[in-house]
Design a protein around this motif. Sequence first.
Motif, PDB file in Angstrom:
ATOM      1  N   LEU A 137      36.084  52.268  34.249  1.00 41.69           N
ATOM      2  CA  LEU A 137      36.608  50.919  34.039  1.00 41.69           C
ATOM      3  C   LEU A 137      35.468  49.946  33.768  1.00 41.69           C
ATOM      4  CD1 LEU A 137      38.836  48.618  34.314  1.00 41.69           C
ATOM      5  CD2 LEU A 137      38.213  48.607  36.732  1.00 41.69           C
ATOM      6  N   ASP A 180      39.025  42.413  40.662  1.00 45.00           N
ATOM      7  CA  ASP A 180      39.548  43.517  41.476  1.00 45.00           C
ATOM      8  C   ASP A 180      38.412  44.428  41.938  1.00 45.00           C
ATOM      9  OD1 ASP A 180      42.308  42.799  41.183  1.00 45.00           O
ATOM     10  OD2 ASP A 180      42.311  43.726  39.198  1.00 45.00           O
ATOM     11  N   MET A 208      43.719  48.422  41.034  1.00 43.94           N
ATOM     12  CA  MET A 208      44.398  47.563  40.056  1.00 43.94           C
ATOM     13  C   MET A 208      45.528  46.754  40.700  1.00 43.94           C
ATOM     14  SD  MET A 208      46.662  50.269  37.880  1.00 43.94           S
ATOM     15  CE  MET A 208      48.210  50.905  38.533  1.00 43.94           C
ATOM     16  N   SER A 234      49.174  46.093  40.552  1.00 45.83           N
ATOM     17  CA  SER A 234      50.277  46.860  39.959  1.00 45.83           C
ATOM     18  C   SER A 234      51.521  46.021  39.688  1.00 45.83           C
ATOM     19  CB  SER A 234      50.626  48.064  40.838  1.00 45.83           C
ATOM     20  OG  SER A 234      50.922  47.652  42.139  1.00 45.83           O
ATOM     21  N   ALA A 270      43.554  45.740  35.643  1.00 46.71           N
ATOM     22  CA  ALA A 270      42.349  45.843  36.475  1.00 46.71           C
ATOM     23  C   ALA A 270      41.285  44.916  35.902  1.00 46.71           C
ATOM     24  CB  ALA A 270      41.852  47.279  36.504  1.00 46.71           C
ATOM     25  N   VAL A 291      41.276  54.004  39.171  1.00 45.13           N
ATOM     26  CA  VAL A 291      41.624  52.609  38.890  1.00 45.13           C
ATOM     27  C   VAL A 291      42.908  52.215  39.614  1.00 45.13           C
ATOM     28  CG1 VAL A 291      42.343  51.034  37.035  1.00 45.13           C
ATOM     29  CG2 VAL A 291      40.397  52.558  36.697  1.00 45.13           C
ATOM     30  N   GLU A 292      43.847  53.153  39.735  1.00 42.57           N
ATOM     31  CA  GLU A 292      45.121  52.829  40.377  1.00 42.57           C
ATOM     32  C   GLU A 292      44.945  52.382  41.828  1.00 42.57           C
ATOM     33  OE1 GLU A 292      47.464  56.334  39.899  1.00 42.57           O
ATOM     34  OE2 GLU A 292      45.908  57.595  40.760  1.00 42.57           O
ATOM     35  N   ALA A 299      46.248  48.623  32.450  1.00 41.77           N
ATOM     36  CA  ALA A 299      46.451  50.023  32.845  1.00 41.77           C
ATOM     37  C   ALA A 299      47.791  50.480  32.281  1.00 41.77           C
ATOM     38  CB  ALA A 299      46.423  50.158  34.358  1.00 41.77           C
ATOM     39  N   GLY A 339      49.785  48.328  35.295  1.00 39.10           N
ATOM     40  CA  GLY A 339      48.871  47.521  36.093  1.00 39.10           C
ATOM     41  C   GLY A 339      47.869  46.805  35.221  1.00 39.10           C
ATOM     42  N   PRO A 362      45.390  54.830  34.580  1.00 40.21           N
ATOM     43  CA  PRO A 362      45.163  54.570  36.008  1.00 40.21           C
ATOM     44  C   PRO A 362      44.386  55.656  36.753  1.00 40.21           C
ATOM     45  CG  PRO A 362      47.430  54.100  35.425  1.00 40.21           C
ATOM     46  CD  PRO A 362      46.801  54.747  34.237  1.00 40.21           C
ATOM     47  N   ALA A 402      39.102  42.216  31.718  1.00 39.76           N
ATOM     48  CA  ALA A 402      40.194  42.985  32.309  1.00 39.76           C
ATOM     49  C   ALA A 402      40.686  44.029  31.313  1.00 39.76           C
ATOM     50  CB  ALA A 402      41.348  42.069  32.706  1.00 39.76           C
TER      51      ALA A 402
END
Length: 145
Positions: free
Chosen positions: A30, A58, A79, A81, A54, A75-76, A44, A52, A23, A41
């Motif tokens: 990504l 997104d 993403m 979650s 992604a 990414v967090e 994560a 998560g 993340p 996709a």
Amino acid sequence: MQIADVLRHKRARDAAEVFTIVPSETVATLLATLAEHNVGALVAVDGDDVVGIASERDVVRRLAADGAAVLEQPVEQIMTSTVLSCASGDAVDGIAETMTQRHIRHMPVIDDGRLTGLVSIGDVVSSRMRQLEDDRGQLEQYING
């Protein structure tokens, strides 16, 4: 038919590898990884834990909101979650219904707390089509004696 059957079919086509990302990696990383592996996709993960997912969707949504600056975000930040997952023993029909109702394109497969696969809505539809073809063949054979 179970999710395990879908994964078995993917493995036979050498398409069952699950690609992951940490993340804290950037959205640019990504995107590079999505392109490198030609997937839609990444899951994560934090160690062995799924934290998560992604997807291209997104990125596009955040890009529309934040512009090119999103590429340097972790990414967090983009993403999803709250990840819905399934298990190998789950019925494909039930997972297909969930994916359709919730507008989910990718679902991690988690068995005994471990990430063991990833199914897409395309995988689910393809498995259903194979099942219908098998059923049709059996009916034709029964009718023709």
